[in-house]
Each structure stands twice: as C-alpha cells, then as structure tokens.
Design an enzyme around this catalytic site. Structure first.
Site, short mmCIF file in Angstrom:
data_model
loop_
_atom_site.label_atom_id
_atom_site.label_comp_id
_atom_site.label_asym_id
_atom_site.label_seq_id
_atom_site.Cartn_x
_atom_site.Cartn_y
_atom_site.Cartn_z
N HIS A 28 -16.94 0.72 -11.58
CA HIS A 28 -16.39 1.78 -10.73
C HIS A 28 -16.90 1.51 -9.32
O HIS A 28 -18.10 1.31 -9.11
CB HIS A 28 -16.84 3.16 -11.21
N ASN A 34 -11.86 4.12 -1.84
CA ASN A 34 -12.24 4.79 -3.08
C ASN A 34 -11.07 5.59 -3.63
O ASN A 34 -10.49 6.44 -2.94
CB ASN A 34 -13.42 5.74 -2.79
N LYS A 65 -24.88 -3.86 -6.25
CA LYS A 65 -26.27 -3.40 -6.36
C LYS A 65 -26.66 -3.22 -7.82
O LYS A 65 -27.78 -3.58 -8.21
CB LYS A 65 -26.43 -2.06 -5.61
N CYS A 123 -15.15 10.65 -11.43
CA CYS A 123 -14.48 9.35 -11.47
C CYS A 123 -14.39 8.76 -12.88
O CYS A 123 -13.83 7.69 -13.07
CB CYS A 123 -15.20 8.36 -10.55
N GLU A 134 -9.62 14.01 -10.14
CA GLU A 134 -10.40 15.10 -9.57
C GLU A 134 -9.72 15.62 -8.31
O GLU A 134 -10.34 16.28 -7.49
CB GLU A 134 -11.83 14.66 -9.29
#
Length: 389
Positions: free
Chosen positions: A233, A275, A242, A111, A79
C-alpha cells in the site's frame, strides 16, 4: 480450486499537477516531494468525478457481457463514500448494467477496505464457483490546500474481477492479518478532509508490516527468497521502501537487488497518480505487472494497510500468459491523455464542491472526457450519467 484475480482495470481523472511546481508554490524544496516522498505527479479530480464514477470508469474497461451476467456480488471499498446509508456499489451496479440478481455492498476500513473485499469475494467464489465478484478500490485523497498532507493527495480507482480459475493471479492461502485501535489517521463524519499524525502513522505502518511478515513466515514456511516481488500500500512511494528495507537483510544480495528493482517498478503508476487509499496497493500491483515481464508462476507478496488500523500480508501466483489479459495499451493511453493544470488551476478545482445544504446544482460535463460522470444534484440526489447509454 484456484481463486483469484481474473481481470484488473484502473481509472484516474484526466488532470494532474506537477509536484515540482507544487513544491515551488508552497515554498518547499522540490526534492522533498520528488525524492523525499517519491511523487512526481498528483491526479486532480474535477467536481464531475467522485468515488462512484471513478470506480465505474475503472470497471467499464474490463467487463464484458459474460461478466455482466455472472457478476452477482459487487463490493465497493472506499473511505470516500458519498452516502451514510446507500452503498456506492448500488450506483455502480446500475451504471454498468450488471445482473440484477446480485449483492451490492460498501466496505470501509481506511485503505484496507479493498483487501477485505477480495477476501470476502474468495469466500463467495468458494461457495459459488460459477459466480464472479467485482471488487472496487476507489478514493479521492483530500487533506486540504497548504496542509502537511497536501503532497500525498490523489484520485483514482482499481477494479478487479475475482473468479475461479483466474487468468492473471491465483490468490494463495496463509493470509496473516492484524488489528489495533490507534489514531494515526481518521476523518470524522463532519469533515471532508482527513486528519493524520504522520510520524506515528509511518511508524505503525512499518510495525504492522514487520509483525504480519514474521507470522506469515511461520505460518507458510516461505521466506524472502520465495518472493519475486513485494507490493505495498503506497500513500506515497517511499513508504513501502522504508518497510521493505527493514527485512532485506534476511535475503542474499541477488534477492535483495531483485526485490528492490521490482519494488521501484511497482511504484511507477503510483508516483504519477498519488494516493488513492483503498486502490493504492492494487495500483502498485498493476504497475508491476504492466511494466515488467515476470515469469509465469512468480509469487508476489502484498502488504495491505489501513490506518486505525488493520494490516494484512498475503501472496499471489501469476498464471500462464497472464499479460495477455492486462490492459496495458489502454492504461498507457489514459496516462498520455492527461492534461497538466497549473497550481492556480488545481487550487480552483480543489475548492469546487457540491452544495452542502442540499440545493440543486447542474454541472458542465462536456469538459470531462470520462464515460461515466456526475452531472449534478437534484432533490438531494446525485445525478450520474453513462455517456454510452
């Protein structure tokens, strides 16, 4: 016929900023970065690196002459594309000296793009078993200085060769995917920085994971007990945790402990890179494979998520002696050779960009140790250099 990952390589720029120091400079408690989102270092890309050079450098360490002859499809997932028309794959194809009788395309869906590339590669190999496909996940995450997303920036690329009879991982069937048109993260064509609704994006990430996981169990008949690990990811390393925690009560305690331990190992590289969008899931996979000796045949679950949004859950099985085909020493050398820059230096580097008006620019590539670099612009064309040619 088995199809999967035969080789996997990685590259990140030679500079990083320490997240503790960035937090202090931003008047934020350091634990918010190091514990709250789980990041220790953030790779910083010089102006001599872009998505093309990152991808080419990642691939350079894994390809040999046989690969150059057999790769007939290059899929560039990003991206952070550098042209609205021409694919980054075409530049990489030339820089690596690949077989001219090849396809070269760029794919985009936030992503998720590299995962889409892998699934396209599987179909190509099924029809052309002697072929190899080069799949690239390459990005520079930019949100801007002093923004809420600044701490989740990063830069890097993962390159994978997909083939029949893979030596590292067989990609199994029972993929489950999901699409929904939402605005949790986006970057309009007029902006070089992304926009994000952070809270909403986190919620959607977990929601997508839960939905594809439930369908995957129905479709495959497999459970958490069948997974040695699950890689995610990772826009930041706490995000996958989480999601994982929402399903851990499905497994007995020993399985929960194993999954949590392997999850932490899978975040090692991401914690120190940041990231990298399309490559983040596969950097997590690489981190797990290179930092933990798993048994041959181990099944690894993988959750891919691209904002906007598309999600997918799939699995891979490790092949006999898979560690013999990893580049552990090279990646350790890459990390150890990086140079820390101060927050002030990082801010200066961040603001160094190519001309937006089409004017020519010559860049100093002597300070960039990478083999493949961007040397400037000329006549509205980016100029790339492979120092080994």
């Amino acid at each position: 016929m088995k199809i999967g990952i035969d080789k996997i390589g990685f590259y990140t720029p030679h500079m990083y900023v320490d997240m503790n120091k960035l937090a202090v400079a931003r008047d934020v408690e350091p634990e918010k970065f190091t514990i709250g989102i789980g990041q220790s270092q953030m790779s910083v890309a010089p102006v001599t690196q872009d998505s093309v050079t990152l991808a080419a450098n990642a691939a350079l360490e894994i390809i040999d002459d046989e690969d150059r002859a057999k790769i007939d499809f290059v899929i560039f997932g990003s991206e952070s594309g550098i042209d609205h028309s021409k694919s980054g794959a075409v530049y990489v194809h030339r820089l690596l000296g690949l077989n001219p009788n090849a396809r070269a395309v760029e794919v985009k869906q936030a992503c998720y793009a590299a995962t889409a590339g892998i699934q396209m590669a599987k179909g190509h190999i099924a029809l052309n078993p002697e072929s190899k496909v080069l799949v690239l996940g390459t990005d520079i995450a930019r949100y801007g200085l002093n923004t809420s997303g600044e701490s989740t920036q990063g830069a890097g690329a993962v390159a994978m060769i997909i083939s029949a009879n893979p030596r590292i991982m067989e990609l199994e069937k029972h993929n489950v995917y999901l699409t929904n048109d939402i605005m949790d993260f986006w970057r309009p064509i007029y902006s070089d920085k992304a926009f994000v609704d952070g809270k909403f994006s986190n919620e959607q990430y977990i929601l997508f994971f839960n939905k594809v996981w439930e369908v995957y169990k129905e479709k495959s008949g497999l459970e958490l007990t069948d997974m040695e690990a699950i890689c995610f990811h990772l826009p930041y390393t706490k995000m996958g945790l989480k999601a994982l925690r929402t399903i851990l009560d499905e497994a007995p305690e020993d399985i929960r402990e194993r999954l949590l331990e392997n999850y932490q190992i899978s975040t090692t590289y991401n914690r120190n890179v940041g990231n990298i969008y399309t490559g983040s899931l596969y950097l997590s996979l690489l981190s797990l494979l290179e930092n933990k000796k798993l048994s041959d045949g181990s099944r690894i679950g993988m959750f891919s998520y691209g904002s906007g949004a598309v999600g997918e859950f799939f699995t891979g099985a490790l092949q006999p002696n898979y560690r013999d085909y990893l580049h552990i020493e090279g990646h350790q050398k890459l990390f150890n050779s990086r140079k820390e820059v101060s927050v002030e230096e990082y801010e200066i580097i961040f603001e160094e960009t190519l001309p937006a008006d089409g004017s020519d620019m010559e860049l100093d590539i002597s300070k960039d140790p990478a083999t493949i670099v961007l040397s400037g612009t000329l006549d509205n064309k980016r100029q790339y250099v492979n120092k080994n040619v």
